[in-house]
Enzyme design. Structure first.
Site, mmCIF file in Angstrom:
data_model
loop_
_atom_site.group_PDB
_atom_site.id
_atom_site.type_symbol
_atom_site.label_atom_id
_atom_site.label_comp_id
_atom_site.label_asym_id
_atom_site.label_seq_id
_atom_site.Cartn_x
_atom_site.Cartn_y
_atom_site.Cartn_z
ATOM 1 N N ASP A 118 -22.640 -5.436 -19.006
ATOM 2 C CA ASP A 118 -22.719 -6.501 -18.012
ATOM 3 C C ASP A 118 -22.371 -7.820 -18.688
ATOM 4 O OD1 ASP A 118 -23.512 -8.462 -16.188
ATOM 5 O OD2 ASP A 118 -25.203 -7.276 -15.439
ATOM 6 N N HIS A 119 -21.207 -8.375 -18.315
ATOM 7 C CA HIS A 119 -20.715 -9.566 -19.007
ATOM 8 C C HIS A 119 -21.533 -10.817 -18.683
ATOM 9 C CE1 HIS A 119 -18.077 -11.459 -21.657
ATOM 10 N NE2 HIS A 119 -16.913 -11.275 -21.074
ATOM 11 N N ARG A 120 -22.422 -10.750 -17.705
ATOM 12 C CA ARG A 120 -23.292 -11.893 -17.415
ATOM 13 C C ARG A 120 -24.324 -12.095 -18.520
ATOM 14 N NH1 ARG A 120 -25.470 -10.103 -11.638
ATOM 15 N NH2 ARG A 120 -25.771 -8.228 -12.885
ATOM 16 N N ILE A 149 -24.157 -9.936 -21.717
ATOM 17 C CA ILE A 149 -23.620 -9.518 -23.017
ATOM 18 C C ILE A 149 -22.174 -9.985 -23.129
ATOM 19 C CG2 ILE A 149 -23.073 -7.524 -24.462
ATOM 20 C CD1 ILE A 149 -25.264 -6.033 -22.736
#
Length: 421
Positions: free
Chosen positions: A391-393, A395
């Site tokens: 999850d780029h939010r 990590i």
């Protein structure tokens, strides 16, 4: 009255491109600069406008056609300067003034969406309309933030992200359904079958995960030569028989060690608007189990406190319970991170979908022997493909790369010999 042919103008690099929208119809009065069709290449979408006033006598093009410069789009009956066109334009202007623009309620969390509203599809750019089609979004429901309520891609992203609120309220509105022009049975014999219940249930969660979480996947390979040698050497000290331990048990232990070092991977976001995330102190590893009824993800609880041999036994037990549909529903929830393995089937890298509300998932492919340059020479090593979706939010790419490096080290030589069997 004369007829005018409207053709595809010089469109630069566009050659043999597809018509994705026809924005007019026969009998319709159009004025100069009204959009006629939208064409789409691999790079972008472009609207082709009319360069004359008139009434559409006949369309020469349809959705799906391939066009190039000079191709005929339609034929106009030219009546410029006549009362028909003038009166029609006045009527259009009057009708437009009657339209009631729906103003959205003020939402302090989304200030950019309070500027204007969408009236119809012409208020969106071709690129935005394409983006909406790909996501299955009814663009007429999207509030535009640009001048005159024009919709851009960012508005569609906000619209999609605003839909799922929690685990129980997955999607508030269904995407517009497209009706096929033909039935499947028109082309041969078919059979209508029920979708397995497990797949119907999981589809809702998968859709929520894919539309809610911005996925990024890192691909890498772990050297498991020493691990496999160690695993194959395990024998019972009393009987001398080989001890069969699945490689997945080793990977679970390695993953737990990396989760301890990178705690952000052992967290969840229930509602991003709160600005809070839940960081877990437990280590419950989800295992994707392929069953005749569909994919199920039971949890191996407290994996950090269990020996390799016990983990291997629990993996067999929960897999059997899933295949027989005897697993307790609660065991499918409350995980730290999930492992999904295709090693027994085949394949290398893939893009696993995160198991919401977790923030990462590890995909395992089929190991292969490869010639790897190590210690100044080529050696035959057993390499395991790993695919880490995150999850780029929460990590970022650098942290994911460091996590992968640590995981590879744990799976490899330095970790395997320290494991308690």
């Amino acid at each position: 009255m004369s007829e005018i042919e409207i053709k595809v103008p010089n469109i630069g690099d566009f050659e043999g491109v597809e018509v994705i929208e026809v924005l007019t119809s026969e009998g319709k009065i159009i004025v100069k600069n009204d959009p006629l069709i939208t064409i789409e290449s691999d790079k972008s979408s472009v609207e082709i406008p009319s360069n004359h006033d008139g009434k559409v006598k006949s369309l020469k093009i349809k959705v799906g056609d391939k066009v190039s410069e000079g191709d005929l789009i339609l034929i106009l009956e030219n009546k410029s300067q006549t009362n028909e066109v003038i009166e029609k334009n006045k009527e259009i202007e009057k009708e437009f003034k009657k339209i009631k623009i729906i103003k959205p309620e003020i939402d302090q969390t989304s200030p950019n969406q309070n500027k204007a509203s969408v009236i119809d599809i012409s208020s969106a750019s071709p690129k935005a309309r394409k983006f909406a089609r790909e996501l299955g979004v009814d663009i007429t429901q999207v509030v535009g933030s640009e001048k005159d309520g024009r919709v851009v891609e960012e508005d569609i992203k906000k619209f999609v992200s605003s839909k799922p609120k929690n685990n129980n309220q997955i999607i508030e509105s269904e995407p517009k359904k497209i009706k096929n022009e033909f039935e499947h049975s028109d082309f041969g014999e078919i059979e209508i079958k029920d979708i397995p219940r497990v797949k119907k249930l999981s589809s809702t969660y998968l859709t929520n995960s894919w539309t809610t979480i911005p996925h990024v996947t890192n691909h890498d390979e772990a050297d498991i030569t020493e691990m496999e040698s160690f695993r194959s050497s395990l024998t019972d000290i009393y009987t001398g028989e080989k001890i069969k331990i699945t490689p997945l048990a080793f990977i679970i232990k390695a993953l737990v060690a990396s989760l301890k070092k990178f705690p952000s991977f052992n967290s969840s976001i229930d509602e991003i608007e709160t600005g809070k995330m839940t960081q877990k102190k437990y280590y419950h590893i989800g295992i994707a189990v392929d069953t005749p009824n569909g994919l199920m993800v039971p949890k191996i609880r407290n994996a950090n406190n269990k020996k390799i041999s016990l983990l291997s036994k629990e993996l067999r037990d929960v897999s059997e319970l899933c295949r027989n549909l005897k697993i307790d529903k609660k065991e499918l929830f409350g995980g730290s991170m999930t492992i999904t393995s295709l090693g027994g089937i085949g394949g290398s890298f893939f893009t696993p979908i995160i198991n919401y509300p977790e923030v990462a998932i590890l995909g395992i492919g089929k190991s292969q022997k490869k010639q790897i340059f190590k210690d100044g020479k080529f050696q035959t090593r057993t390499m395991l493909p790993i695919s880490l979706s995150y999850d780029h939010r929460i990590i970022d790419g650098a942290e994911a790369a460091r996590f992968n490096n640590d995981l590879k080290e744990n799976i490899g030589k330095n970790f395997a010999y320290k494991l308690a069997i």
